[in-house]
Design a protein around this motif. Structure first.
Motif, PDB file in Angstrom:
ATOM      1  N   LEU A  64     -48.153 -73.329 -91.792  1.00 22.83           N
ATOM      2  CA  LEU A  64     -47.144 -74.380 -91.915  1.00 22.83           C
ATOM      3  C   LEU A  64     -46.212 -74.101 -93.090  1.00 22.83           C
ATOM      4  O   LEU A  64     -46.646 -73.801 -94.195  1.00 22.83           O
ATOM      5  N   LEU A  65     -44.908 -74.208 -92.822  1.00 25.63           N
ATOM      6  CA  LEU A  65     -43.897 -74.064 -93.866  1.00 25.63           C
ATOM      7  C   LEU A  65     -42.886 -75.198 -93.722  1.00 25.63           C
ATOM      8  O   LEU A  65     -42.300 -75.381 -92.662  1.00 25.63           O
ATOM      9  N   VAL A  66     -42.710 -75.958 -94.793  1.00 31.08           N
ATOM     10  CA  VAL A  66     -41.754 -77.063 -94.815  1.00 31.08           C
ATOM     11  C   VAL A  66     -40.690 -76.759 -95.855  1.00 31.08           C
ATOM     12  O   VAL A  66     -40.984 -76.613 -97.038  1.00 31.08           O
ATOM     13  N   THR A  67     -39.441 -76.621 -95.418  1.00 30.17           N
ATOM     14  CA  THR A  67     -38.315 -76.395 -96.319  1.00 30.17           C
ATOM     15  C   THR A  67     -37.326 -77.539 -96.121  1.00 30.17           C
ATOM     16  O   THR A  67     -37.481 -78.347 -95.203  1.00 30.17           O
ATOM     17  N   PRO A  68     -36.314 -77.639 -96.970  1.00 27.87           N
ATOM     18  CA  PRO A  68     -35.357 -78.738 -96.817  1.00 27.87           C
ATOM     19  C   PRO A  68     -34.695 -78.798 -95.452  1.00 27.87           C
ATOM     20  O   PRO A  68     -34.281 -79.869 -95.024  1.00 27.87           O
ATOM     21  N   ASP A  69     -34.560 -77.663 -94.764  1.00 26.94           N
ATOM     22  CA  ASP A  69     -33.869 -77.700 -93.474  1.00 26.94           C
ATOM     23  C   ASP A  69     -34.691 -77.171 -92.310  1.00 26.94           C
ATOM     24  O   ASP A  69     -34.187 -77.073 -91.191  1.00 26.94           O
ATOM     25  N   ARG A  70     -35.992 -76.879 -92.536  1.00 24.10           N
ATOM     26  CA  ARG A  70     -36.758 -76.306 -91.432  1.00 24.10           C
ATOM     27  C   ARG A  70     -38.249 -76.585 -91.587  1.00 24.10           C
ATOM     28  O   ARG A  70     -38.768 -76.682 -92.701  1.00 24.10           O
ATOM     29  N   ILE A  71     -38.912 -76.697 -90.450  1.00 23.16           N
ATOM     30  CA  ILE A  71     -40.368 -76.781 -90.400  1.00 23.16           C
ATOM     31  C   ILE A  71     -40.842 -75.759 -89.376  1.00 23.16           C
ATOM     32  O   ILE A  71     -40.385 -75.769 -88.227  1.00 23.16           O
ATOM     33  N   THR A  72     -41.725 -74.863 -89.785  1.00 20.52           N
ATOM     34  CA  THR A  72     -42.237 -73.849 -88.866  1.00 20.52           C
ATOM     35  C   THR A  72     -43.755 -73.786 -88.965  1.00 20.52           C
ATOM     36  O   THR A  72     -44.358 -74.212 -89.949  1.00 20.52           O
ATOM     37  N   GLY A  73     -44.369 -73.241 -87.938  1.00 20.64           N
ATOM     38  CA  GLY A  73     -45.816 -73.079 -87.911  1.00 20.64           C
ATOM     39  C   GLY A  73     -46.248 -72.686 -86.514  1.00 20.64           C
ATOM     40  O   GLY A  73     -45.421 -72.421 -85.625  1.00 20.64           O
ATOM     41  N   SER A  74     -47.547 -72.641 -86.300  1.00 19.20           N
ATOM     42  CA  SER A  74     -48.080 -72.285 -84.985  1.00 19.20           C
ATOM     43  C   SER A  74     -49.388 -73.037 -84.767  1.00 19.20           C
ATOM     44  O   SER A  74     -49.996 -73.545 -85.710  1.00 19.20           O
ATOM     45  N   TYR A  75     -49.798 -73.110 -83.509  1.00 19.75           N
ATOM     46  CA  TYR A  75     -51.094 -73.718 -83.206  1.00 19.75           C
ATOM     47  C   TYR A  75     -51.768 -72.922 -82.094  1.00 19.75           C
ATOM     48  O   TYR A  75     -51.104 -72.262 -81.287  1.00 19.75           O
ATOM     49  N   ARG A  76     -53.082 -72.969 -82.060  1.00 21.53           N
ATOM     50  CA  ARG A  76     -53.861 -72.152 -81.128  1.00 21.53           C
ATOM     51  C   ARG A  76     -54.298 -72.999 -79.946  1.00 21.53           C
ATOM     52  O   ARG A  76     -55.254 -73.760 -80.046  1.00 21.53           O
ATOM     53  N   MET A  77     -53.553 -72.871 -78.841  1.00 19.96           N
ATOM     54  CA  MET A  77     -53.919 -73.599 -77.626  1.00 19.96           C
ATOM     55  C   MET A  77     -55.194 -73.011 -77.021  1.00 19.96           C
ATOM     56  O   MET A  77     -56.092 -73.721 -76.594  1.00 19.96           O
ATOM     57  N   ASN A  78     -55.254 -71.676 -76.989  1.00 22.36           N
ATOM     58  CA  ASN A  78     -56.473 -70.957 -76.607  1.00 22.36           C
ATOM     59  C   ASN A  78     -56.375 -69.554 -77.181  1.00 22.36           C
ATOM     60  O   ASN A  78     -55.427 -69.239 -77.907  1.00 22.36           O
ATOM     61  N   GLY A  79     -57.341 -68.689 -76.843  1.00 22.24           N
ATOM     62  CA  GLY A  79     -57.374 -67.372 -77.464  1.00 22.24           C
ATOM     63  C   GLY A  79     -56.147 -66.526 -77.216  1.00 22.24           C
ATOM     64  O   GLY A  79     -55.781 -65.699 -78.051  1.00 22.24           O
ATOM     65  N   LEU A  80     -55.472 -66.714 -76.079  1.00 25.00           N
ATOM     66  CA  LEU A  80     -54.313 -65.894 -75.728  1.00 25.00           C
ATOM     67  C   LEU A  80     -52.991 -66.633 -75.895  1.00 25.00           C
ATOM     68  O   LEU A  80     -51.933 -66.021 -75.781  1.00 25.00           O
ATOM     69  N   ASN A  81     -53.039 -67.917 -76.102  1.00 24.94           N
ATOM     70  CA  ASN A  81     -51.822 -68.723 -76.158  1.00 24.94           C
ATOM     71  C   ASN A  81     -51.717 -69.398 -77.531  1.00 24.94           C
ATOM     72  O   ASN A  81     -52.441 -70.360 -77.820  1.00 24.94           O
ATOM     73  N   LYS A  82     -50.812 -68.883 -78.357  1.00 23.11           N
ATOM     74  CA  LYS A  82     -50.620 -69.430 -79.699  1.00 23.11           C
ATOM     75  C   LYS A  82     -49.142 -69.780 -79.887  1.00 23.11           C
ATOM     76  O   LYS A  82     -48.357 -68.981 -80.423  1.00 23.11           O
ATOM     77  N   PRO A  83     -48.735 -70.948 -79.420  1.00 23.45           N
ATOM     78  CA  PRO A  83     -47.318 -71.337 -79.492  1.00 23.45           C
ATOM     79  C   PRO A  83     -46.802 -71.401 -80.928  1.00 23.45           C
ATOM     80  O   PRO A  83     -47.517 -71.795 -81.846  1.00 23.45           O
ATOM     81  N   ARG A  84     -45.533 -71.029 -81.082  1.00 19.32           N
ATOM     82  CA  ARG A  84     -44.851 -71.059 -82.368  1.00 19.32           C
ATOM     83  C   ARG A  84     -43.869 -72.220 -82.401  1.00 19.32           C
ATOM     84  O   ARG A  84     -43.068 -72.380 -81.480  1.00 19.32           O
ATOM     85  N   ILE A  85     -43.931 -73.030 -83.453  1.00 20.21           N
ATOM     86  CA  ILE A  85     -43.042 -74.196 -83.613  1.00 20.21           C
ATOM     87  C   ILE A  85     -41.933 -73.847 -84.587  1.00 20.21           C
ATOM     88  O   ILE A  85     -42.176 -73.290 -85.660  1.00 20.21           O
ATOM     89  N   ASP A  86     -40.695 -74.188 -84.234  1.00 19.54           N
ATOM     90  CA  ASP A  86     -39.543 -73.986 -85.118  1.00 19.54           C
ATOM     91  C   ASP A  86     -38.654 -75.225 -85.004  1.00 19.54           C
ATOM     92  O   ASP A  86     -37.980 -75.418 -83.990  1.00 19.54           O
ATOM     93  N   TYR A  87     -38.682 -76.071 -86.035  1.00 23.02           N
ATOM     94  CA  TYR A  87     -37.906 -77.311 -86.020  1.00 23.02           C
ATOM     95  C   TYR A  87     -36.776 -77.237 -87.027  1.00 23.02           C
ATOM     96  O   TYR A  87     -37.014 -77.001 -88.218  1.00 23.02           O
ATOM     97  N   ASP A  88     -35.552 -77.417 -86.562  1.00 23.42           N
ATOM     98  CA  ASP A  88     -34.365 -77.428 -87.410  1.00 23.42           C
ATOM     99  C   ASP A  88     -34.099 -78.872 -87.823  1.00 23.42           C
ATOM    100  O   ASP A  88     -33.731 -79.707 -86.998  1.00 23.42           O
ATOM    101  N   ARG A  89     -34.254 -79.178 -89.116  1.00 22.23           N
ATOM    102  CA  ARG A  89     -34.118 -80.558 -89.588  1.00 22.23           C
ATOM    103  C   ARG A  89     -32.659 -81.013 -89.627  1.00 22.23           C
ATOM    104  O   ARG A  89     -32.394 -82.208 -89.719  1.00 22.23           O
ATOM    105  N   ARG A  90     -31.730 -80.061 -89.555  1.00 22.80           N
ATOM    106  CA  ARG A  90     -30.316 -80.445 -89.536  1.00 22.80           C
ATOM    107  C   ARG A  90     -29.897 -80.919 -88.146  1.00 22.80           C
ATOM    108  O   ARG A  90     -29.240 -81.943 -87.992  1.00 22.80           O
ATOM    109  N   THR A  91     -30.253 -80.149 -87.132  1.00 28.98           N
ATOM    110  CA  THR A  91     -29.858 -80.489 -85.763  1.00 28.98           C
ATOM    111  C   THR A  91     -30.886 -81.364 -85.063  1.00 28.98           C
ATOM    112  O   THR A  91     -30.612 -81.907 -84.002  1.00 28.98           O
ATOM    113  N   ARG A  92     -32.103 -81.437 -85.642  1.00 31.83           N
ATOM    114  CA  ARG A  92     -33.222 -82.187 -85.064  1.00 31.83           C
ATOM    115  C   ARG A  92     -33.688 -81.587 -83.739  1.00 31.83           C
ATOM    116  O   ARG A  92     -34.204 -82.284 -82.877  1.00 31.83           O
ATOM    117  N   ILE A  93     -33.500 -80.283 -83.597  1.00 33.82           N
ATOM    118  CA  ILE A  93     -33.921 -79.584 -82.391  1.00 33.82           C
ATOM    119  C   ILE A  93     -35.184 -78.785 -82.686  1.00 33.82           C
ATOM    120  O   ILE A  93     -35.260 -78.074 -83.691  1.00 33.82           O
TER     121      ILE A  93
END
Length: 233
Positions: free
Chosen positions: A188-217
């Motif tokens: 997990l990384l929280v910066t003034p304009d971004r939040i990123t990280g990943s989570y382990r759905m299962n052994g082969l599927n590890k989705p990556r999260i990328d949230y832009d706090r400016r655009t809210r996307i």
């Protein structure tokens, strides 16, 4: 919406989108070359904690024990482009109690709604010519394609620890590691304009999260991909 007791700093939504306020003791380093800037930060009592790269910008985090302050330094094209205060949890890389926030603060809670696509089996049918019988015969099969869907997910961050609650097609048929529909966010990384990280759905599927706090996307990238717009609760 579930509520958690939280002691993490949330940069106010009304703050300027560029970056949090620059501390007076390092304001003169904005625009300085990165190499010389690091020397100056150390001379002023800051200790390097960690670094992370988001697109074309490198974010480094520094802790001042004397001021009990964590700062993020954005480096672009070899110079410090911005410096700002960030939640102390960003400097708590080693788990030291001395770096933890000492009083309660607001929490980060996001509800995101959007659409995506994921792998899906698709049935096929047709005719194939049989040279032995000299006839066209029906043929059936299955191929792998992609299926579009609408879904939502929630993200909560408390005391430097994050978790994500995916819904619908974002949850793989075979999954593990979740608790009541929530998965812990790693890296997990929280910066003034971004939040990123990943989570382990299962052994082969590890989705990556990328949230832009400016655009809210938010983008979730893995075998299943998702893009949504978030609201901070």
């Amino acid at each position: 919406m579930r509520c958690l007791p939280v002691i993490a700093v949330l940069l106010a939504a009304s703050a300027t989108p560029a970056i949090a306020q620059t501390p007076p003791d390092v304001a003169d380093l904005v625009g300085a070359r990165a190499a010389g800037g690091e020397t100056q930060l150390e001379a002023r009592g800051y200790r390097f904690v960690t670094t992370n790269v988001v697109r074309d910008t490198k974010w480094s985090f520094w802790w001042s024990e004397r001021q009990r302050q964590c700062i993020s330094v954005a480096t672009a094209e070899g110079r410090y482009s911005a410096i700002g205060t960030v939640p102390a949890a960003n400097c708590n890389a080693g788990g030291s109690a001395a770096m933890r926030p000492t009083q309660p603060h607001d929490r980060i809670s996001l509800v995101c709604i959007g659409a995506g696509s994921g792998p899906a089996a698709q049935s096929t049918s047709g005719y194939r010519y049989n040279r032995k019988s000299r006839k066209f015969e029906p043929e059936f099969g299955t191929t792998m394609g992609r299926e579009a869907f609408s879904s939502d997910l929630e993200i909560e961050i408390a005391d430097g620890v994050g978790r994500v609650h995916p819904s619908g097609k974002l949850v793989s048929p075979i999954h593990s590691g979740g608790s009541d529909g929530w998965w812990p966010i790693a890296d997990l990384l929280v910066t003034p304009d971004r939040i990123t990280g990943s989570y382990r759905m299962n052994g082969l599927n590890k989705p990556r999260i990328d949230y832009d706090r400016r655009t809210r996307i938010v983008h979730v990238r893995a075998a299943t991909e998702f893009t949504g717009r978030c609201e901070e609760q």
